[in-house]
Design a protein around this motif. Structure first.
Motif, PDB file in Angstrom:
ATOM      1  N   LEU A   1       7.077  -8.638  -2.975  1.00  0.00           N
ATOM      2  CA  LEU A   1       6.004  -9.026  -3.899  1.00  0.00           C
ATOM      3  C   LEU A   1       4.711  -9.270  -3.145  1.00  0.00           C
ATOM      4  CD1 LEU A   1       5.104  -9.823  -6.785  1.00  0.00           C
ATOM      5  CD2 LEU A   1       5.867 -12.152  -6.249  1.00  0.00           C
ATOM      6  N   SER A   2       4.792  -9.922  -1.990  1.00  0.00           N
ATOM      7  CA  SER A   2       3.611 -10.180  -1.171  1.00  0.00           C
ATOM      8  C   SER A   2       2.966  -8.879  -0.692  1.00  0.00           C
ATOM      9  CB  SER A   2       4.003 -11.052   0.018  1.00  0.00           C
ATOM     10  OG  SER A   2       2.918 -11.248   0.862  1.00  0.00           O
ATOM     11  N   ARG A   3       3.790  -7.959  -0.196  1.00  0.00           N
ATOM     12  CA  ARG A   3       3.259  -6.670   0.266  1.00  0.00           C
ATOM     13  C   ARG A   3       2.672  -5.868  -0.894  1.00  0.00           C
ATOM     14  NH1 ARG A   3       6.465  -2.795   2.580  1.00  0.00           N
ATOM     15  NH2 ARG A   3       8.359  -3.563   1.597  1.00  0.00           N
ATOM     16  N   TRP A   4       3.354  -5.874  -2.043  1.00  0.00           N
ATOM     17  CA  TRP A   4       2.908  -5.142  -3.233  1.00  0.00           C
ATOM     18  C   TRP A   4       1.579  -5.701  -3.730  1.00  0.00           C
ATOM     19  CZ3 TRP A   4       2.473  -6.945  -8.346  1.00  0.00           C
ATOM     20  CH2 TRP A   4       2.271  -5.964  -9.311  1.00  0.00           C
ATOM     21  N   LEU A   5       1.451  -7.024  -3.771  1.00  0.00           N
ATOM     22  CA  LEU A   5       0.219  -7.654  -4.237  1.00  0.00           C
ATOM     23  C   LEU A   5      -0.945  -7.337  -3.310  1.00  0.00           C
ATOM     24  CD1 LEU A   5      -1.028  -9.521  -6.356  1.00  0.00           C
ATOM     25  CD2 LEU A   5      -0.351 -11.453  -4.928  1.00  0.00           C
ATOM     26  N   GLU A   6      -0.704  -7.413  -2.005  1.00  0.00           N
ATOM     27  CA  GLU A   6      -1.759  -7.096  -1.042  1.00  0.00           C
ATOM     28  C   GLU A   6      -2.204  -5.639  -1.168  1.00  0.00           C
ATOM     29  OE1 GLU A   6      -2.346  -6.860   3.769  1.00  0.00           O
ATOM     30  OE2 GLU A   6      -0.909  -8.306   2.960  1.00  0.00           O
ATOM     31  N   ALA A   7      -1.255  -4.736  -1.341  1.00  0.00           N
ATOM     32  CA  ALA A   7      -1.585  -3.312  -1.471  1.00  0.00           C
ATOM     33  C   ALA A   7      -2.283  -3.016  -2.795  1.00  0.00           C
ATOM     34  CB  ALA A   7      -0.314  -2.469  -1.350  1.00  0.00           C
ATOM     35  N   GLY A   8      -2.039  -3.806  -3.808  1.00  0.00           N
ATOM     36  CA  GLY A   8      -2.597  -3.537  -5.137  1.00  0.00           C
ATOM     37  C   GLY A   8      -3.901  -4.235  -5.455  1.00  0.00           C
ATOM     38  N   MET A   9      -4.447  -5.006  -4.522  1.00  0.00           N
ATOM     39  CA  MET A   9      -5.701  -5.714  -4.782  1.00  0.00           C
ATOM     40  C   MET A   9      -6.834  -4.756  -5.172  1.00  0.00           C
ATOM     41  SD  MET A   9      -5.519  -8.981  -4.602  1.00  0.00           S
ATOM     42  CE  MET A   9      -4.518 -10.295  -4.003  1.00  0.00           C
ATOM     43  N   ARG A  10      -6.872  -3.595  -4.553  1.00  0.00           N
ATOM     44  CA  ARG A  10      -7.920  -2.617  -4.883  1.00  0.00           C
ATOM     45  C   ARG A  10      -7.686  -1.931  -6.219  1.00  0.00           C
ATOM     46  NH1 ARG A  10      -8.787   0.891   0.444  1.00  0.00           N
ATOM     47  NH2 ARG A  10      -7.689  -0.572   1.747  1.00  0.00           N
TER      48      ARG A  10
ATOM     49  N   HIS B   1       6.647  -1.343  -9.437  1.00  0.00           N
ATOM     50  CA  HIS B   1       6.068  -0.002  -9.359  1.00  0.00           C
ATOM     51  C   HIS B   1       5.569   0.452 -10.729  1.00  0.00           C
ATOM     52  CE1 HIS B   1       5.537   3.924  -7.432  1.00  0.00           C
ATOM     53  NE2 HIS B   1       6.029   4.462  -8.531  1.00  0.00           N
ATOM     54  N   THR B   2       6.221   0.019 -11.784  1.00  0.00           N
ATOM     55  CA  THR B   2       5.803   0.366 -13.140  1.00  0.00           C
ATOM     56  C   THR B   2       4.464  -0.283 -13.477  1.00  0.00           C
ATOM     57  OG1 THR B   2       8.107   0.571 -13.815  1.00  0.00           O
ATOM     58  CG2 THR B   2       6.497   0.289 -15.574  1.00  0.00           C
ATOM     59  N   ILE B   3       4.228  -1.501 -12.979  1.00  0.00           N
ATOM     60  CA  ILE B   3       2.957  -2.179 -13.227  1.00  0.00           C
ATOM     61  C   ILE B   3       1.832  -1.460 -12.492  1.00  0.00           C
ATOM     62  CG2 ILE B   3       1.644  -4.305 -12.911  1.00  0.00           C
ATOM     63  CD1 ILE B   3       4.310  -5.831 -13.113  1.00  0.00           C
ATOM     64  N   ARG B   4       1.975  -1.312 -11.195  1.00  0.00           N
ATOM     65  CA  ARG B   4       1.006  -0.600 -10.357  1.00  0.00           C
ATOM     66  C   ARG B   4       1.778   0.094  -9.238  1.00  0.00           C
ATOM     67  NH1 ARG B   4      -2.040  -2.563 -13.744  1.00  0.00           N
ATOM     68  NH2 ARG B   4      -4.165  -3.293 -13.451  1.00  0.00           N
ATOM     69  N   PRO B   5       1.726   1.422  -9.188  1.00  0.00           N
ATOM     70  CA  PRO B   5       2.454   2.159  -8.140  1.00  0.00           C
ATOM     71  C   PRO B   5       1.657   2.197  -6.836  1.00  0.00           C
ATOM     72  CG  PRO B   5       1.439   3.677  -9.677  1.00  0.00           C
ATOM     73  CD  PRO B   5       1.148   2.306 -10.186  1.00  0.00           C
ATOM     74  N   VAL B   6       1.629   1.076  -6.117  1.00  0.00           N
ATOM     75  CA  VAL B   6       0.817   0.979  -4.912  1.00  0.00           C
ATOM     76  C   VAL B   6       1.607   1.128  -3.619  1.00  0.00           C
ATOM     77  CG1 VAL B   6      -0.982  -0.373  -6.031  1.00  0.00           C
ATOM     78  CG2 VAL B   6       0.918  -1.544  -4.925  1.00  0.00           C
ATOM     79  N   LEU B   7       2.926   0.974  -3.672  1.00  0.00           N
ATOM     80  CA  LEU B   7       3.781   1.183  -2.503  1.00  0.00           C
ATOM     81  C   LEU B   7       4.754   2.309  -2.818  1.00  0.00           C
ATOM     82  CD1 LEU B   7       4.729  -2.473  -1.451  1.00  0.00           C
ATOM     83  CD2 LEU B   7       3.084  -0.962  -0.357  1.00  0.00           C
ATOM     84  N   PRO B   8       5.022   3.161  -1.848  1.00  0.00           N
ATOM     85  CA  PRO B   8       6.016   4.219  -2.092  1.00  0.00           C
ATOM     86  C   PRO B   8       7.387   3.637  -2.330  1.00  0.00           C
ATOM     87  CG  PRO B   8       5.016   4.439   0.093  1.00  0.00           C
ATOM     88  CD  PRO B   8       4.454   3.216  -0.523  1.00  0.00           C
ATOM     89  N   LEU B   9       8.099   4.184  -3.297  1.00  0.00           N
ATOM     90  CA  LEU B   9       9.444   3.691  -3.594  1.00  0.00           C
ATOM     91  C   LEU B   9      10.417   3.978  -2.472  1.00  0.00           C
ATOM     92  CD1 LEU B   9       9.855   4.384  -7.395  1.00  0.00           C
ATOM     93  CD2 LEU B   9       9.678   2.188  -6.250  1.00  0.00           C
ATOM     94  N   ALA B  10      10.109   4.914  -1.598  1.00  0.00           N
ATOM     95  CA  ALA B  10      11.001   5.231  -0.475  1.00  0.00           C
ATOM     96  C   ALA B  10      11.131   4.060   0.472  1.00  0.00           C
ATOM     97  CB  ALA B  10      10.473   6.447   0.275  1.00  0.00           C
ATOM     98  N   GLU B  11      10.185   3.112   0.431  1.00  0.00           N
ATOM     99  CA  GLU B  11      10.230   1.948   1.315  1.00  0.00           C
ATOM    100  C   GLU B  11      11.178   0.872   0.803  1.00  0.00           C
ATOM    101  OE1 GLU B  11       6.572   0.191   2.434  1.00  0.00           O
ATOM    102  OE2 GLU B  11       5.638   2.097   2.916  1.00  0.00           O
ATOM    103  N   THR B  12      11.678   1.034  -0.414  1.00  0.00           N
ATOM    104  CA  THR B  12      12.560   0.005  -0.950  1.00  0.00           C
ATOM    105  C   THR B  12      13.935   0.130  -0.335  1.00  0.00           C
ATOM    106  OG1 THR B  12      13.256   1.369  -2.818  1.00  0.00           O
ATOM    107  CG2 THR B  12      11.328  -0.046  -3.143  1.00  0.00           C
TER     108      THR B  12
END
Length: 127
Positions: free
Chosen positions: A34-43, A113-124
């Protein structure tokens, strides 16, 4: 001769009342993602996220205990836009502003990812 009871006929009463519902929660790996996703999605308009803790001594008005869930804010609104909560072994994504269920997902990462696709799903990864 004894008959076997079909599984679909088993109720909590017939099983002796020892049914424990399976409910997952927010794990440390979910917090990190969640922390990484939020940081990546700020823009992309993400603003903030909060994990609400579950208080063991608190009960809802209907007698149930509150479920730990995630609230997500976007820049456009001062109120939380999304809520993500566990339901059994799945994650339910809710439009918090309209109180409308958007979907049920097999993983926490897929719901974000459904909210904002900012990280590749391959990293999960699985825990």
């Amino acid at each position: 001769m004894a008959q076997a009871t079909p599984l679909y006929d088993l109720s909590p009463v017939s099983m002796g009342g020892n049914v424990v519902t399976l409910r997952q929660g927010v794990l440390p790996r979910h917090r990190e993602y969640l922390s990484r996703w939020l940081e990546a999605g700020m823009r992309m308009g993400l603003f903030d996220a909060e994990i609400t803790p579950t208080d063991s001594g608190v009960t809802n008005f209907d007698g149930t205990t509150p479920i730990e869930h995630v609230l997500v804010w976007v820049r456009e609104n001062p109120d939380p836009a999304y809520m993500l909560r566990p339901q059994g072994m799945r994650w339910v994504l809710i439009d918090h502003l309209r109180n409308h269920e958007l979907g049920s997902y097999a993983s926490f990462e897929l719901a974000l990812h459904t909210i904002r696709p900012v990280l590749p799903l391959a990293e999960t990864y699985a825990a």
